[in-house]
Design a protein around this motif. Sequence first.
Motif, short mmCIF file in Angstrom:
data_model
loop_
_atom_site.label_atom_id
_atom_site.label_comp_id
_atom_site.label_asym_id
_atom_site.label_seq_id
_atom_site.Cartn_x
_atom_site.Cartn_y
_atom_site.Cartn_z
N GLU C 101 3.76 6.16 -6.78
CA GLU C 101 3.37 4.75 -6.94
C GLU C 101 3.31 4.10 -5.57
N GLY C 102 2.28 3.33 -5.33
CA GLY C 102 2.13 2.66 -4.05
C GLY C 102 1.44 3.51 -3.01
N GLN C 103 1.08 4.76 -3.37
CA GLN C 103 0.44 5.67 -2.43
C GLN C 103 -1.07 5.44 -2.43
N GLY C 104 -1.67 5.54 -1.25
CA GLY C 104 -3.13 5.50 -1.19
C GLY C 104 -3.70 6.80 -1.73
N VAL C 105 -4.74 6.70 -2.56
CA VAL C 105 -5.38 7.91 -3.07
C VAL C 105 -6.90 7.74 -3.04
N VAL C 106 -7.60 8.88 -3.00
CA VAL C 106 -9.04 8.90 -3.19
C VAL C 106 -9.30 9.84 -4.35
N ALA C 107 -9.90 9.32 -5.43
CA ALA C 107 -10.19 10.14 -6.60
C ALA C 107 -11.68 10.43 -6.63
N LEU C 123 -7.19 13.13 -4.04
CA LEU C 123 -6.67 13.37 -2.69
C LEU C 123 -5.70 12.25 -2.33
N ALA C 124 -4.65 12.60 -1.60
CA ALA C 124 -3.70 11.57 -1.16
C ALA C 124 -4.14 11.04 0.19
N LYS C 125 -4.10 9.74 0.37
CA LYS C 125 -4.43 9.15 1.67
C LYS C 125 -3.14 8.58 2.22
N HIS C 126 -2.61 9.25 3.23
CA HIS C 126 -1.32 8.77 3.74
C HIS C 126 -1.54 7.74 4.83
N GLY C 127 -0.46 7.03 5.16
CA GLY C 127 -0.56 5.95 6.13
C GLY C 127 -0.55 6.46 7.56
N SER C 128 -0.65 5.53 8.50
CA SER C 128 -0.64 5.90 9.91
C SER C 128 0.67 5.46 10.56
N THR C 129 1.68 5.21 9.74
CA THR C 129 2.98 4.81 10.28
C THR C 129 3.93 6.00 10.26
N TYR C 130 4.52 6.28 11.40
CA TYR C 130 5.45 7.40 11.48
C TYR C 130 6.83 6.88 11.82
N MET C 131 7.81 7.20 10.95
CA MET C 131 9.18 6.82 11.26
C MET C 131 10.12 7.85 10.62
N PRO C 132 11.28 8.04 11.22
CA PRO C 132 12.23 8.98 10.62
C PRO C 132 12.72 8.45 9.28
N LYS C 133 13.24 9.40 8.47
CA LYS C 133 13.68 9.02 7.14
C LYS C 133 14.83 8.01 7.17
N ASP C 134 15.73 8.12 8.15
CA ASP C 134 16.87 7.20 8.14
C ASP C 134 16.46 5.78 8.54
N VAL C 135 15.37 5.68 9.30
CA VAL C 135 14.86 4.33 9.59
C VAL C 135 14.29 3.71 8.31
N GLU C 136 13.59 4.57 7.53
CA GLU C 136 13.06 4.10 6.25
C GLU C 136 14.21 3.63 5.36
N GLN C 137 15.29 4.44 5.32
CA GLN C 137 16.46 4.08 4.51
C GLN C 137 17.03 2.72 4.92
N SER C 138 17.20 2.55 6.23
CA SER C 138 17.80 1.28 6.68
C SER C 138 16.90 0.10 6.37
N LEU C 139 15.59 0.31 6.50
CA LEU C 139 14.65 -0.76 6.18
C LEU C 139 14.78 -1.15 4.71
N LYS C 140 14.88 -0.13 3.85
CA LYS C 140 15.00 -0.39 2.42
C LYS C 140 16.31 -1.09 2.12
N GLU C 141 17.40 -0.58 2.74
CA GLU C 141 18.70 -1.18 2.47
C GLU C 141 18.75 -2.62 2.97
N ALA C 142 18.07 -2.87 4.08
CA ALA C 142 18.05 -4.23 4.60
C ALA C 142 17.13 -5.13 3.77
#
Lengths: 42, 266, 168
Positions: C101-107, C123-142
């Motif tokens: 859910e929330g993923q870019g796709v091309v059908a 097909l999945a269309k991924h974003g152009s943002t690269y970050m480590p998983k723990d940064v993602e975690q902290s962003l979510k927790e914040a």
Amino acid sequence: MNLTPFIDGSYGITVLFLIGIFVLTLNRYRSAIKRLAAVEKR
Amino acid sequence: MTYYSDMSEKILSPDAPVLGRTGSWLHRFANPGRFLRLAQPALPWLAAFSIVLTVVGIVWGYAFAPADWEQGDAARIMYVHVPAAWVAMAGYAALAVCSFFSIVWRHPLADLAAEEIGPVGAGFTFVCLVSGALWGKPMWGAYWVWDARLTSVLVLFFLYLGHIALIRAFDNRSHGYRAAAILALVGAVNLPIIVFSVQWWNTLHQGNTISVTGGSKIYITMLYPLLIASLGFYMSFLTLVTARLCAAIMERKTRALLLAAAEREA
Amino acid sequence: MRTSKKRRLYLLLGCGLALSAATGLSLMAFSSTLTYFLGPREVLAKNPAPGMDFRLGGIVQVGTVNTVITNNTPTTHFRVTDGRASIPVTFTGVLPDLFREGQGVVAIGAMSPDGSFAASEVLAKHGSTYMPKDVEQSLKEAGKWDPKFGPPPDASTWNTMNVKASGS
């Protein structure tokens, strides 16, 4: 999906290309020096 | 003015300015003999820097950089794919600049450089295409799609191949140089298309992560290995082209000396 | 001598200008075919005939993914949205790993007569943002970001975040 073959494949082809072209270039460079020196000595 | 269809007599006396009547710095630098004297001592240093930077960047990206939040370990392919793509484009830009100098000022060194840039640039483009396909399969679900970014890079690869073939296609080398220079300059319109393809049209390929004007969308611990690998690839390209250019100049010199000797004997 | 060089220079600049103009105009003219996919709004506006193949691209709408497995083959229903319009999609087969859910796709597929999009390939269309998983975690927790609802916030807000980044 197992990512390993894709990651290793990408790095593999890159490293092979880099090593290959460096070796080819070095060989050509060396033989150019050698042949020029031989001709200049005559 | 006449174009040197065979520059051998100029290389025979490397100290003579190639385009002697004008004395600008450019012409002096474009003297193949002078280039050889300047470049040869620098080559070991160039090679050392390129190898160290490339190895550090690749190993860092492969083993030590953190996995990506979305793509996991597959994002590691970025550390070879993106530098290869940048060098492929920078190499073509260099090719276009050489062609420009070749057509307007008829510098023999620019022709030789264009001849040597072609194969190296094509190689990096090939690496970019293959690593991109290997990245696309696990992430997108397809090795290849005909979107604007992928297609324009494939066109870049074919432009390189065409240039490689065209510059060697004529018995009279100067004809090859002139034709290939025109091809390289015409093909240069493809460069902005590659860069902006992801902004101008809907593509499956993601947008640009690194932006010169705005902020980059990459965490610092992933940016460092990317920049080091890129610097390593750029330096490798420079080293390879310089070494091949030196070799080409020496090969010309050898051929000219042999020719002169044969003429003396005759 | 000088003039012939100048002449070649101007000739080349003129050719370059003409070539760029020609290329720019052709790209503008063909821009609809150069586009890899259509968004839901463009699809609704164009209203393509059922059975005509095209590519539909957008974000997998949150809360619309529903997978039914019959005879060991999963059939997934979901909606693709661009934030304003959305189109229901049906796909039979295995979805790419990145699909969520929330993923870019091309059908890739065609409209069915019932107004839904029958995809033969996603097909999945991924974003152009690269970050480590723990940064993602902290962003979510914040509470700064949830991947379900769009791309990560501007990098300047997290590139300086005090995170114990693993690796490196």
